[in-house]
Design an enzyme around this catalytic site. Structure first.
Site, mmCIF file in Angstrom:
data_model
loop_
_atom_site.group_PDB
_atom_site.id
_atom_site.type_symbol
_atom_site.label_atom_id
_atom_site.label_comp_id
_atom_site.label_asym_id
_atom_site.label_seq_id
_atom_site.Cartn_x
_atom_site.Cartn_y
_atom_site.Cartn_z
ATOM 1 N N HIS A 98 0.977 -1.193 -0.154
ATOM 2 C CA HIS A 98 0.006 0.102 -0.009
ATOM 3 C C HIS A 98 0.971 1.186 -0.054
ATOM 4 C CE1 HIS A 98 1.201 -0.605 4.272
ATOM 5 N NE2 HIS A 98 0.740 0.853 4.473
ATOM 6 N N ASP A 100 0.867 5.104 1.965
ATOM 7 C CA ASP A 100 -0.430 5.744 2.876
ATOM 8 C C ASP A 100 -1.131 6.718 2.568
ATOM 9 O OD1 ASP A 100 1.260 3.994 4.861
ATOM 10 O OD2 ASP A 100 2.624 5.389 5.302
ATOM 11 N N HIS A 253 4.724 0.258 0.122
ATOM 12 C CA HIS A 253 5.533 -0.451 1.341
ATOM 13 C C HIS A 253 4.679 -1.546 1.688
ATOM 14 C CE1 HIS A 253 3.733 3.019 3.415
ATOM 15 N NE2 HIS A 253 3.438 2.269 4.482
ATOM 16 N N ARG A 268 4.933 6.275 13.789
ATOM 17 C CA ARG A 268 4.750 7.058 12.222
ATOM 18 C C ARG A 268 4.027 8.481 12.290
ATOM 19 N NH1 ARG A 268 1.006 4.564 7.965
ATOM 20 N NH2 ARG A 268 -0.196 6.291 8.177
#
Ligand code: SIN
Length: 277
Positions: A98, A100, A253, A268
Site C-alpha cells: 500500500h 499511506d 511499502h 509514524r
C-alpha cells in the site's frame, strides 16, 4: 553537513544516509536528505536518538503533518501514530502492499517511521519503486494509463465491516465511521523530480473512474503484479532507533508479519502532501 555519505540499498529504491544525527542536521544537510527521499523513494538512517518531540520537530521541518485517523496515538502526541503488534497478536498493520493515505483528497507526501521496539528477527519493511514499475510498461499501456484516473478509499479496510474488523488489530483501531473517497491520476508526475510514477496501490485503489470494479480488476491486478516485482524492491531491517523517511507518491511499502510471539512498536508521522495532477 551538505556532504552526507549515502549507500544505495537496492537498484531502484532505497538509500541509507551514513553517520548523521537527525537532531543536528543543518539546513544544507536537510536539503540533501529531502533530495535523497525524492530521488530514491525511501531514506534509511540507523542509530538515531529521537524523542517524540524531536520526531515531531523533524516532521514539521519537512512540512505539515497529516494526523492519522485510524491508528492509536502515542501518549500526548496526536501527530504520532503507533504501528504496533503485541506478543499475542497474529495480524499486523500494513501487512499488504500500500501507500499511506492515498484515500485522502490531498494524499500524504510521505511518512517518517521510527522503530521503538523490534523483534529479535523479522519485522522488516519492503519498499517498491513506482517509477521503475511505470518505466517497465509498454509505451501503449503508459499512454492508456495517462488518460485514466482511479478511485481510492480506506473504508473496506477500517470500517465496521472492513478487513481489520475481523482481526485481532480491531481493538486498537478507531475511525470505523469515517468515509473516504478520492480520485487521483493513475500516471503521476512527481512534483519535485518530474519522474512519471504508477499511482495505484493494492491497499486502497478500488477501480478506475468511470469503470466498474469488475472491469477494472484485470488491469489493476496486472499493474499490482508489476509493482510487486522483486527487482523493483528494497528491504529495510530495523533496530530500535532506525528511521525511514519515504515518499508515498513514488513508493509502496509492506510490513512483514513474520515475528509472531514478539513485540514490534513503530512511531509514524505522516507528512502532508500537495494536490496531485
Ligand atoms: C506502515 O504501513 O506505515 C507501517 C510500516 C511498518 O510498520 O513497517
Amino acid at each position: 553537513m551538505a556532504n552526507v555519505n549515502f549507500r544505495p540499498i537496492a537498484d531502484h529504491v532505497g538509500v541509507e544516509a551514513l553517520d548523521i544525527d537527525l537532531n543536528a542536521i543543518d539546513d544544507a544537510g536537510f536539503d540533501t536528505l529531502r533530495r535523497a527521499v525524492a530521488d530514491h523513494g525511501v531514506l534509511f538512517v540507523r542509530d538515531q536518538q529521537l524523542s517524540p518531540e524531536q520526531h515531531i520537530a523533524l516532521a514539521r521541518r519537512w512540512g505539515g503533518i497529516d494526523v492519522n485517523k485510524y491508528f492509536p496515538a502515542n501518549g500526548g502526541h496526536p501527530e504520532i501514530a503507533e504501528v504496533r503488534k503485541s506478543e499475542t497478536q497474529t495480524t499486523n498493520i500494513g501487512g499488504g502492499w500500500h501507500t499511506d493515505h492515498s484515500y485522502d483528497q490531498v494524499p500524504a507526501m510521505g511518512s517518517i517511521l521510527i522503530a521503538r521496539e523490534t523483534p529479535p528477527t523479522g519485522g522488516d519493511t519492503l519498499f517498491a519503486s513506482m517509477g521503475a514499475a511505470f518505466d517497465s510498461l509498454s509505451d501503449g499501456l503508459k499512454q492508456t494509463l495517462r488518460g485514466l484516473r482511479a478511485v481510492h478509499s480506506a473504508d473496506h479496510i477500517y470500517s465496521t465491516n472492513g478487513i481489520y474488523a475481523q482481526t485481532d488489530q480491531a481493538a486498537d483501531l478507531k475511525g470505523h465511521d469515517i468515509r473516504t473517497r478520492a480520485v487521483h491520476p493513475v500516471a503521476l508526475r512527481h512534483p519535485q523530480t518530474g519522474r512519471e510514477l504508477l499511482y495505484v496501490n493494492p491497499g486502497f485503489t478500488l477501480h478506475f473512474e468511470g469503470w466498474t470494479r469488475e472491469e477494472s480488476l484485470p488491469l489493476l491486478t496486472y499493474l499490482f503484479e508489476v509493482g510487486k516485482r522483486p527487482e523493483f524492491q528494497c528491504r529495510l531491517q530495523w533496530a530500535p532507533g532506525s528511521v525511514a523517511i519515504w515518499d508515498n507518491r513514488s513508493t509502496w511499502h509492506y510490513a512483514m508479519n513474520d515475528y509472531h510471539g514478539h513485540r514490534r512498536l513503530m512511531h509514524r508521522i505522516t507528512l502532508s502532501g500537495e494536490p496531485l495532477e
